[in-house]
Design a protein around this motif. Structure first.
Motif, PDB file in Angstrom:
ATOM      1  N   LEU A 249       0.834  -1.200   0.000  1.00 55.29           N
ATOM      2  CA  LEU A 249       0.000   0.000   0.000  1.00 55.29           C
ATOM      3  C   LEU A 249       0.867   1.248   0.000  1.00 55.29           C
ATOM      4  O   LEU A 249       0.591   2.223  -0.693  1.00 55.29           O
ATOM      5  CB  LEU A 249      -0.914   0.005   1.224  1.00 55.29           C
ATOM      6  N   GLU A 250       1.931   1.159   0.778  1.00 54.57           N
ATOM      7  CA  GLU A 250       2.866   2.275   0.863  1.00 54.57           C
ATOM      8  C   GLU A 250       3.401   2.614  -0.531  1.00 54.57           C
ATOM      9  O   GLU A 250       3.411   3.772  -0.955  1.00 54.57           O
ATOM     10  CB  GLU A 250       4.007   1.817   1.788  1.00 54.57           C
ATOM     11  N   VAL A 251       3.810   1.571  -1.247  1.00 50.60           N
ATOM     12  CA  VAL A 251       4.370   1.780  -2.582  1.00 50.60           C
ATOM     13  C   VAL A 251       3.320   2.330  -3.523  1.00 50.60           C
ATOM     14  O   VAL A 251       3.572   3.284  -4.256  1.00 50.60           O
ATOM     15  CB  VAL A 251       4.951   0.454  -3.122  1.00 50.60           C
ATOM     16  N   ILE A 252       2.109   1.766  -3.465  1.00 53.66           N
ATOM     17  CA  ILE A 252       1.077   2.226  -4.399  1.00 53.66           C
ATOM     18  C   ILE A 252       0.739   3.681  -4.137  1.00 53.66           C
ATOM     19  O   ILE A 252       0.611   4.488  -5.056  1.00 53.66           O
ATOM     20  CB  ILE A 252      -0.174   1.316  -4.307  1.00 53.66           C
ATOM     21  N   ILE A 253       0.649   4.053  -2.863  1.00 51.24           N
ATOM     22  CA  ILE A 253       0.366   5.454  -2.538  1.00 51.24           C
ATOM     23  C   ILE A 253       1.429   6.364  -3.147  1.00 51.24           C
ATOM     24  O   ILE A 253       1.124   7.350  -3.824  1.00 51.24           O
ATOM     25  CB  ILE A 253       0.300   5.656  -1.011  1.00 51.24           C
ATOM     26  N   LEU A 254       2.672   6.008  -2.950  1.00 46.07           N
ATOM     27  CA  LEU A 254       3.747   6.876  -3.412  1.00 46.07           C
ATOM     28  C   LEU A 254       3.862   6.876  -4.935  1.00 46.07           C
ATOM     29  O   LEU A 254       4.075   7.919  -5.553  1.00 46.07           O
ATOM     30  CB  LEU A 254       5.068   6.445  -2.771  1.00 46.07           C
ATOM     31  N   GLU A 255       3.684   5.718  -5.537  1.00 41.71           N
ATOM     32  CA  GLU A 255       3.752   5.648  -7.006  1.00 41.71           C
ATOM     33  C   GLU A 255       2.640   6.483  -7.618  1.00 41.71           C
ATOM     34  O   GLU A 255       2.847   7.199  -8.597  1.00 41.71           O
ATOM     35  CB  GLU A 255       3.617   4.193  -7.483  1.00 41.71           C
TER      36      GLU A 255
END
Lengths: 502, 359
Positions: A338-344
């Motif tokens: 989720l962290e990655v998707i938010i930032l991407e």
């Protein structure tokens, strides 16, 4: 419900077509008279009727060339006038279709009497267009700094002046049932493969669409696999690049109204080669090419690897990094994915916003997004520091691709990797990778393999793929294009020892 | 098409059944140690680093200790004490108490060699004293015990300690005519030292080589590039650093019992001879004599060590392995009977290449 509707639509199309087909000169002018910029009047005492679309015609030609002749000379017929008028490319015709085409592209129509079917077409077109400027998408520090513009004629002249040979062939087609866009196919006769030319013409002729606004329309319509995220025709705004590939035996497609020219057949490695590569010494160019290639892999794989390793493979984190990663992850309420998707997504939003806004505001957005949102997200405990760096680097790396189209592809293809990484860890990443490689192997560009020179392995073409060997080693044109004549220069001549100046 | 879609969907939904914890939600065991209590019970201790806030960067270690009757139970019991699931993937050091080692660590080797998550490059060690105390001990270094211990072993491998890790030990454990050895560690107040090498026969410790002799074993086993040794000469203590060494084995089978010739060639320089009071530059004969003295020292020590191995019926040098590799018709049983009578001749060829910058 929609069956009758479809019929109605067909009727509408029929109405449009019948309007344009069954016309006489008289009905044509009647239709045109609905527009205010259409001018039609008698000239002086001689009784000649001239009609033209004023927004498409050059006043100079009308006032300085046409009107003096019409007013001063005693002309007997249209043929007589054709000989007297100091303008080239004048024709006399009775074909309504031709007349319509001419009047709409800025010809002046001269009639003896207003009801005559026989007319004289005098070219007086005036095109408003951009001047040739420096390339903005494919900028290079050294080398030529001319870019294509929206006019097909200017674009052709940009190419012709670099290739002053009679074999440079330009064949024009009219495409788009309404837009009537001029599309040119350019190739060097005797080098370009006959089959490739046939394929391109066949595909172009099969297009049935009402509007062709840009070359990317053509690119999407004639590509071998339109569901693939990979572009199968290379588009470029650099005349030097087009000329380069024309000499290699490729085919260029020029579309009027588009500053981008398509070249084909292309391969995946061509998308990662910049024109700069040929302006630098070969070893430097090779190094930069490899860096670019690494950047692509980094950009696609870094965040999926982050997800896979943090979720499944803790063993792979080096001891020294462990405390950094764990400490920065400790307060984050989300799992890595989720962290990655938010930032991407944030980065993607920034890109989209930056691309849509005017340049000056766009820069501000970049700074605001990059610095403010980034640090704020970390401070708020939504993402970790480590990830912020990885995502920023990945975004930066994806900008290194010299061709804009493949940059978009790279932006997108990392998301399947992310899903794979979350679901099955590194196994998932490997699975998605296999899927992509399988897809690339199957992909073709106008019938020629897209994944060459890797698959099928063409050793000769590797000389100018991931590395670029010096010009002295490139004595043959690439196999990919199947050139009619493959020899570029005499290899023995290069290897001659020239230790004594004669 | 439908089949493909269905299988992809299956994969996606099946992946949901997987229970996953990301790295910060796991207790990452970096060091584990086992102590012997009595016939039936062992005591196990694990060290889990607790990573603090980024700004503080202090490293604390959480130690959990349980007493159990079997290793299987140990896993379950230790989970009972932990708030997070234990993850053994980053295990770096695995320790055994000397009592346990002399009774055999077969069971542990089996577990370590079977777990795919455990790397082959982790270090094993034998502890003189209580393992729990060693793991729980507070050391001056600002790092975890695991990292500290790993550093000690790695640094010593660069010097006098022969190469050792799980891979080497397991190789020796399973090979014919080869036995393992592990570093012998000791807690001394607020630090840990490598106080020797413990020699194994199969999976049980049989002997301990003191710290000053570890270089001899290293010389016999592998190429030494940075070993140092000090010996007592008639003029006083002289220290030498070995910069390069090479060992070759020759087997000759003339009678029933094979004979081994060990040739050690090495280069080194003198780095300490202050005590002798001899001005080296003016005394080339003295250097020649030193070369000889060192050679005899290494030779006698090596032969002594081989005798010790023979007495304990263990073979860490791997003479049996060499014999097996080079001779046809190797019979393990015959070899084991012969081993104590095997003749080993050590020949040391030493060259002193430098004496340092003496004034």
């Amino acid at each position: 419900m929609w069956r009758p509707k479809k019929k109605e639509q067909e009727k509408n199309i029929d109405r449009f077509q019948s309007l344009s087909s069954e016309q006489t000169v008289q009905t044509l002018f009647d239709t045109l008279e609905h527009s205010n910029d259409f001018k039609r009047y008698k000239v002086g005492a001689s009784g000649w009727v001239i009609s033209y679309v004023s927004t498409m015609c050059d006043d100079k030609i009308i006032n300085d060339t046409l009107l003096p002749v019409l007013k001063q000379h005693e002309l007997q017929s249209l043929e007589d006038m054709k000989d007297k008028l100091p303008v080239d490319n004048i024709r006399v015709t009775e074909d309504t279709k031709k007349i319509e085409e001419n009047v709409m592209t800025g010809y002046i129509i001269v009639q003896e009497k207003s009801a005559d079917q026989k007319v004289l077409c005098v070219p007086a077109s005036k095109y408003e267009g951009r001047k040739v400027s420096i390339p903005e998408v494919e900028f290079s520090v050294v080398g030529p700094k001319e870019a294509f513009v929206e006019s097909i004629d200017t674009n052709m002249s940009l190419m012709r002046k670099r290739l002053p040979i009679s074999q440079l062939t330009f064949r024009e087609l009219k495409m788009g049932s309404i837009t009537q866009t001029r599309v040119g196919v350019v190739y060097i006769d005797g080098i370009a493969d006959e089959d490739n030319i046939q394929t391109v013409f066949q595909r172009l002729k099969n297009i049935d669409y009402d509007q062709i606004i840009d070359s990317s329309f053509i690119s999407q319509m004639i590509s071998d696999n339109s569901t693939s995220p990979f572009p199968q025709l290379l588009d470029t705004e650099r005349p030097d690049r087009v000329v380069e590939v024309l000499v290699e035996g490729k085919i260029a497609i020029v579309v009027d109204g588009s500053p981008h020219v398509l070249t084909c057949p292309t391969t995946i490695v061509e998308f990662f080669s910049a024109s700069d590569d040929y302006f630098l010494p070969w070893h430097l160019a090779t190094a930069f090419r490899l860096i670019r290639l690494f950047a692509v892999f980094f950009s696609v794989l870094s965040t999926p690897l982050y997800v896979a390793i943090l979720t499944y493979h803790h063993e792979m984190i080096p001891e020294e990094l462990m405390s950094t990663i764990v400490a920065s992850r400790a307060d984050i309420p989300f799992p890595p994915i989720l962290e990655v998707i938010i930032l991407e997504l944030t980065i993607e939003l920034l890109r989209e916003a930056g691309a849509r806004l005017p340049t000056k505001i766009g820069q501000t957005i970049g700074i605001v997004g990059g610095i403010v949102i980034g640090t704020a997200a970390v401070d708020a405990g939504l993402t970790s520091n480590v990830l912020l760096i990885i995502v920023a680097l990945a975004a930066l790396a994806s900008f290194t691709t010299p061709v804009y189209q493949i940059g978009n592809t790279i932006r997108l293809i990392r998301f399947p990797f992310l899903i794979g990484a979350q679901m099955w860890g590194l196994v998932g990443v490997a699975m998605v990778m296999m899927f992509y490689i399988g897809h690339l192997i199957k992909l073709t560009s106008i019938g020629r393999p897209f994944f060459a020179p890797l698959y099928p392995l063409r050793f000769r073409d590797l000389r100018d793929a991931f590395i670029r060997l010096p010009f002295s080693k490139q004595s043959e044109r690439p196999l990919q294009t199947r050139p009619e004549t493959s020899r570029r220069f005499n290899k023995e001549h290069v290897s001659e020892r020239r230790d004594i100046d004669e | 098409m439908r089949g493909k879609l269905l299988s992809v969907l299956c994969l996606i939904f099946a992946a949901g059944c997987n229970n996953i914890d990301s790295v910060e939600d796991r207790a990452i065991v970096q060091i584990s140690g086992y102590d012997y209590i009595d016939e039936n019970r062992i005591k196990g201790t694990v060290g889990i680093p607790q990573y603090g806030e980024e700004s503080a960067r202090t490293v604390e270690e959480l130690n959990l200790t349980v007493e159990t009757e079997s290793l299987k139970e140990f896993d379950i019991q230790i989970q009972n004490e932990s708030s997070k699931p234990l993850s053994m993937g980053k295990l770096e050091v695995n320790l055994y108490n000397e009592d346990l080692a002399s009774r055999g660590i077969t069971e542990f080797m089996d577990i370590l060699s079977r777990d795919p998550r455990i790397g082959r490059n982790i270090y094993l060690g034998i502890v003189d004293g209580d393992t729990q105390k060693l793991i729980e001990g507070e050391y001056n270094q600002n790092e975890t015990t695991a990292k500290y211990l790993k550093g000690i072993i790695e640094n010593n491998i660069d010097q006098n300690l022969p190469k050792t890790n799980l891979h080497y030990f397991l190789y020796a454990y399973y090979a014919d005519g080869l036995d393992g050895y592990l570093p012998y560690l000791k807690k001394k107040n607020s630090h840990i030292e490598v106080s020797g090498i413990s020699i194994f026969k199969e999976a049980s410790q049989v002997a301990v080589i003191p710290a000053e002799d570890t270089l001899i074993l290293k010389l016999l086993k592998e190429k030494v590039e940075k070993g140092s040794q000090t010996i007592q000469t008639e003029d006083g203590r002289v220290g030498m650093e070995i910069t390069d060494s090479n060992t070759s084995y020759q087997v000759k089978k003339t009678g029933d019992v094979p004979r081994f010739f060990v040739n050690i060639t090495m280069k080194g320089f003198i780095n300490e001879m202050k005590e002798t009071g001899v001005e080296s530059q003016k005394n080339p004969t003295r250097i020649n004599k030193l070369e000889e003295e060192f050679s005899t020292y290494y030779q006698s020590k090596a032969e002594e060590m081989i005798e010790l191995f023979k007495d304990n019926e263990t073979d860490p040098i791997g003479l049996g392995n060499i014999y097996k590799n080079r001779m046809r018709n190797f019979d393990k049983q015959v070899w084991e009977e012969q081993y104590s009578e095997v003749l080993v001749e050590v020949n040391v060829d030493l060259k002193i290449t430098g004496m340092g910058i003496s004034l």
